[in-house]
Design a protein around this motif. Sequence first.
Motif, PDB file in Angstrom:
ATOM      1  N   PHE A 193      25.927  46.535  41.213  1.00  0.00           N
ATOM      2  CA  PHE A 193      25.057  45.582  41.921  1.00  0.00           C
ATOM      3  C   PHE A 193      23.655  46.164  42.037  1.00  0.00           C
ATOM      4  CE2 PHE A 193      23.359  44.086  46.110  1.00  0.00           C
ATOM      5  CZ  PHE A 193      23.057  42.795  45.696  1.00  0.00           C
ATOM      6  N   VAL A 194      22.675  45.383  41.594  1.00  0.00           N
ATOM      7  CA  VAL A 194      21.268  45.724  41.769  1.00  0.00           C
ATOM      8  C   VAL A 194      20.686  44.651  42.682  1.00  0.00           C
ATOM      9  CG1 VAL A 194      19.039  46.117  40.666  1.00  0.00           C
ATOM     10  CG2 VAL A 194      21.157  46.754  39.465  1.00  0.00           C
ATOM     11  N   PRO A 195      20.382  44.983  43.949  1.00  0.00           N
ATOM     12  CA  PRO A 195      19.934  43.960  44.906  1.00  0.00           C
ATOM     13  C   PRO A 195      18.793  43.113  44.372  1.00  0.00           C
ATOM     14  CG  PRO A 195      20.305  46.043  46.032  1.00  0.00           C
ATOM     15  CD  PRO A 195      20.432  46.331  44.562  1.00  0.00           C
ATOM     16  N   GLY A 196      18.986  41.784  44.478  1.00  0.00           N
ATOM     17  CA  GLY A 196      17.973  40.842  44.034  1.00  0.00           C
ATOM     18  C   GLY A 196      17.889  40.653  42.547  1.00  0.00           C
ATOM     19  N   SER A 197      18.754  41.333  41.785  1.00  0.00           N
ATOM     20  CA  SER A 197      18.604  41.310  40.332  1.00  0.00           C
ATOM     21  C   SER A 197      19.878  40.967  39.568  1.00  0.00           C
ATOM     22  CB  SER A 197      18.087  42.670  39.855  1.00  0.00           C
ATOM     23  OG  SER A 197      17.990  42.722  38.448  1.00  0.00           O
ATOM     24  N   SER A 198      20.970  41.702  39.814  1.00  0.00           N
ATOM     25  CA  SER A 198      22.146  41.501  38.967  1.00  0.00           C
ATOM     26  C   SER A 198      23.418  41.982  39.650  1.00  0.00           C
ATOM     27  CB  SER A 198      21.973  42.250  37.632  1.00  0.00           C
ATOM     28  OG  SER A 198      21.881  43.646  37.849  1.00  0.00           O
ATOM     29  N   MET A 199      24.545  41.473  39.149  1.00  0.00           N
ATOM     30  CA  MET A 199      25.877  41.903  39.567  1.00  0.00           C
ATOM     31  C   MET A 199      26.759  41.964  38.325  1.00  0.00           C
ATOM     32  SD  MET A 199      26.793  39.853  43.109  1.00  0.00           S
ATOM     33  CE  MET A 199      26.492  38.197  42.476  1.00  0.00           C
ATOM     34  N   LYS A 200      27.721  42.869  38.344  1.00  0.00           N
ATOM     35  CA  LYS A 200      28.635  42.976  37.213  1.00  0.00           C
ATOM     36  C   LYS A 200      30.045  43.226  37.732  1.00  0.00           C
ATOM     37  CE  LYS A 200      27.274  45.391  33.688  1.00  0.00           C
ATOM     38  NZ  LYS A 200      26.940  46.578  32.849  1.00  0.00           N
ATOM     39  N   VAL A 201      31.033  42.523  37.135  1.00  0.00           N
ATOM     40  CA  VAL A 201      32.447  42.765  37.445  1.00  0.00           C
ATOM     41  C   VAL A 201      33.196  42.962  36.141  1.00  0.00           C
ATOM     42  CG1 VAL A 201      32.362  41.406  39.579  1.00  0.00           C
ATOM     43  CG2 VAL A 201      33.020  40.275  37.439  1.00  0.00           C
ATOM     44  N   THR A 202      34.291  43.690  36.227  1.00  0.00           N
ATOM     45  CA  THR A 202      35.104  43.954  35.038  1.00  0.00           C
ATOM     46  C   THR A 202      36.554  43.579  35.310  1.00  0.00           C
ATOM     47  OG1 THR A 202      35.435  46.249  35.746  1.00  0.00           O
ATOM     48  CG2 THR A 202      33.609  45.818  34.227  1.00  0.00           C
ATOM     49  N   LYS A 203      37.284  43.361  34.264  1.00  0.00           N
ATOM     50  CA  LYS A 203      38.676  42.920  34.332  1.00  0.00           C
ATOM     51  C   LYS A 203      39.547  43.898  35.114  1.00  0.00           C
ATOM     52  CE  LYS A 203      42.465  41.871  31.080  1.00  0.00           C
ATOM     53  NZ  LYS A 203      42.794  41.778  29.619  1.00  0.00           N
ATOM     54  N   PHE A 204      40.394  43.353  35.998  1.00  0.00           N
ATOM     55  CA  PHE A 204      41.350  44.153  36.754  1.00  0.00           C
ATOM     56  C   PHE A 204      42.698  44.084  36.047  1.00  0.00           C
ATOM     57  CE2 PHE A 204      44.112  44.385  40.818  1.00  0.00           C
ATOM     58  CZ  PHE A 204      44.281  45.754  40.672  1.00  0.00           C
ATOM     59  N   ASP A 205      43.078  45.167  35.395  1.00  0.00           N
ATOM     60  CA  ASP A 205      44.320  45.183  34.620  1.00  0.00           C
ATOM     61  C   ASP A 205      45.560  45.114  35.497  1.00  0.00           C
ATOM     62  OD1 ASP A 205      43.094  45.294  32.110  1.00  0.00           O
ATOM     63  OD2 ASP A 205      42.831  47.468  32.253  1.00  0.00           O
ATOM     64  N   GLY A 206      45.415  45.431  36.793  1.00  0.00           N
ATOM     65  CA  GLY A 206      46.561  45.425  37.679  1.00  0.00           C
ATOM     66  C   GLY A 206      46.745  44.137  38.447  1.00  0.00           C
ATOM     67  N   TYR A 207      46.043  43.061  38.027  1.00  0.00           N
ATOM     68  CA  TYR A 207      46.161  41.795  38.750  1.00  0.00           C
ATOM     69  C   TYR A 207      47.559  41.218  38.585  1.00  0.00           C
ATOM     70  CZ  TYR A 207      44.563  37.436  40.829  1.00  0.00           C
ATOM     71  OH  TYR A 207      44.398  36.349  41.665  1.00  0.00           O
ATOM     72  N   PHE A 208      48.086  40.609  39.663  1.00  0.00           N
ATOM     73  CA  PHE A 208      49.485  40.166  39.612  1.00  0.00           C
ATOM     74  C   PHE A 208      49.655  38.944  38.719  1.00  0.00           C
ATOM     75  CE2 PHE A 208      47.491  38.501  43.406  1.00  0.00           C
ATOM     76  CZ  PHE A 208      47.943  37.197  43.573  1.00  0.00           C
ATOM     77  N   ALA A 209      50.697  38.984  37.915  1.00  0.00           N
ATOM     78  CA  ALA A 209      50.845  38.082  36.773  1.00  0.00           C
ATOM     79  C   ALA A 209      51.043  36.626  37.156  1.00  0.00           C
ATOM     80  CB  ALA A 209      52.003  38.545  35.896  1.00  0.00           C
ATOM     81  N   ASP A 210      51.682  36.340  38.296  1.00  0.00           N
ATOM     82  CA  ASP A 210      51.972  34.952  38.618  1.00  0.00           C
ATOM     83  C   ASP A 210      50.965  34.352  39.603  1.00  0.00           C
ATOM     84  OD1 ASP A 210      52.886  36.607  40.592  1.00  0.00           O
ATOM     85  OD2 ASP A 210      54.701  35.455  41.009  1.00  0.00           O
ATOM     86  N   SER A 211      49.782  34.908  39.663  1.00  0.00           N
ATOM     87  CA  SER A 211      48.726  34.301  40.474  1.00  0.00           C
ATOM     88  C   SER A 211      48.368  32.929  39.919  1.00  0.00           C
ATOM     89  CB  SER A 211      47.474  35.182  40.453  1.00  0.00           C
ATOM     90  OG  SER A 211      46.358  34.469  40.965  1.00  0.00           O
ATOM     91  N   PRO A 212      48.135  31.924  40.787  1.00  0.00           N
ATOM     92  CA  PRO A 212      47.709  30.617  40.288  1.00  0.00           C
ATOM     93  C   PRO A 212      46.334  30.657  39.631  1.00  0.00           C
ATOM     94  CG  PRO A 212      47.552  30.704  42.674  1.00  0.00           C
ATOM     95  CD  PRO A 212      48.271  31.952  42.246  1.00  0.00           C
ATOM     96  N   LYS A 213      45.598  31.737  39.859  1.00  0.00           N
ATOM     97  CA  LYS A 213      44.317  31.893  39.174  1.00  0.00           C
ATOM     98  C   LYS A 213      44.511  32.255  37.703  1.00  0.00           C
ATOM     99  CE  LYS A 213      41.331  33.510  42.965  1.00  0.00           C
ATOM    100  NZ  LYS A 213      40.503  34.650  43.444  1.00  0.00           N
ATOM    101  N   GLY A 214      45.674  32.761  37.374  1.00  0.00           N
ATOM    102  CA  GLY A 214      45.927  33.235  36.026  1.00  0.00           C
ATOM    103  C   GLY A 214      45.379  34.631  35.823  1.00  0.00           C
TER     104      GLY A 214
END
Length: 507
Positions: A193-214
């Motif tokens: 996170f750069v305040p006022g400028s940008s944000m970045k997120v990366t894939k979470f490999d440990g996310y639970f498989a049956d989430s309705p979000k996919g």
Amino acid sequence: MKLLGKVLSVALLSVSATAALAQQEANKLRWASTPAITAPDPYYNFHREAMLLNGQLVWDTLVYRNPNDGTYEPLLATEWEWKDDTTLQFKLRQDVKFHDGKPLTSADVVYTYNYIANPDNKINVQSNVNWIDRAEAQDDYTVTLHLKAPFPPALEYISTLHAILPEGFYGEAQAANVDGGLIGTGPYVFAEFVPGSSMKVTKFDGYFADSPKGLPKLDEIEFRTIPEASTQLAELMSGGVDWIWYVPSDQAAPLANRDGLVVDPAETMRITFLSYNMREMEGGNPLTDKRVREAIAYAIDRETIVSRIVGAGSTAIDAPCFRTQFGCRDDLTKRGYDPEKAKALLAEAGWDGSVTLSLVGNASRDRAWIEAVAGYLAAVGINTDVQLLQWAALQERVAGNTVHLSMADWGSYGVNDVSALLNNFFTLTPDDMARDQELSDALIAATKTVDQDARKKSYDFAVSRIVDELYWQPMWTNPATYAYDADLAFTPFPDENPRFFLVGWND
């Protein structure tokens, strides 16, 4: 010169295609929007870019609202039950981990709700949380949420706006995180996170498989603040970004002709309204005469403004709410364009044109919208002093009783209940220019019972009162025009919530 222009155009398309292909191969999405985000967590923001888009990527809610049919589905909670009118109990999943490996337990949910419910912590949008009393743990995976009073749309807020944080998230300072420690359970990990400028997120490999979000489809999602719409467009066309929104209508049409891009004007739940000041003002206030308010309503050709200026994806409306919201109705008094009737009403009211009405609007919206309204009013003899202001300054003018007319809009944060809209403007809050006690009482009463018939009765009265007395002139639904790479699999929804966790690149 024509040949040079053609060569440059072909070169630009080639650069754009190459850049887009590189992002597709890297499985990365780059998107841009106007606001400068000062804090990336979801509770100390007014901006959807942080509250919703970043919030739902990095964090999860207890419940998920399916955007296709509006049904509630298990997310962090496997089940929930209303114990009584003010008590909700949740059973939590037992296989969820935060991004740092810590398991989710009741302690995290209790911490989150007790923090956001505490007014001393000054969550930015208090109406999203001020109905919560407290949360308590029954065991490691059972949480009871106590409400201050019956609040029927609770699940709407819980499923959309209440990101669950890890215990101790705000630290000893009990204040918004600007960097570091931004841990969630969502499908993406906060990376930069750069305040006022940008944000970045990366894939979470440990996310639970049956989430309705996919499971996350992208490896990386990067946000950039680009204040100027023209610069956003240039970045999209050159391949510097892959997705933008709120494209101005005058720029959407030529952009739609470019190969490799999709321009999608989609209707949203956000409605524009013209608000009339009903209070006495220094020097008098002609709007306290209903005939003047009606004259203003009849003077404005909303259909033409929608078709020629606001553009595709917008609809002229007669209701002060969005049609899918509980409590909204459309069998109301309709005041179509009739300039002669407007002039007759003004003459009957003794209007002599000596008063110039102050008209303020939201500076983040298209100037042409409010200028069109001012032009129609001038045509029947009503002069206005138009000012476009930032939202905070507009609110200050409204609260200070120094403006006659306010043209604003509200998106209800995607909540499908009119309480998320009307209760902000008609319950004697500083934003309430009507100051109608009976109307306020009806709206508040509808939030204090879970009896749907009783709620509907209160809302029937409130919605009719607003239109009949002309406290608001409903104008139109706002479109959100999205523009993005044609290889990006993106679907817009009316709640104005781009769900990037559902987005991926086409094969």
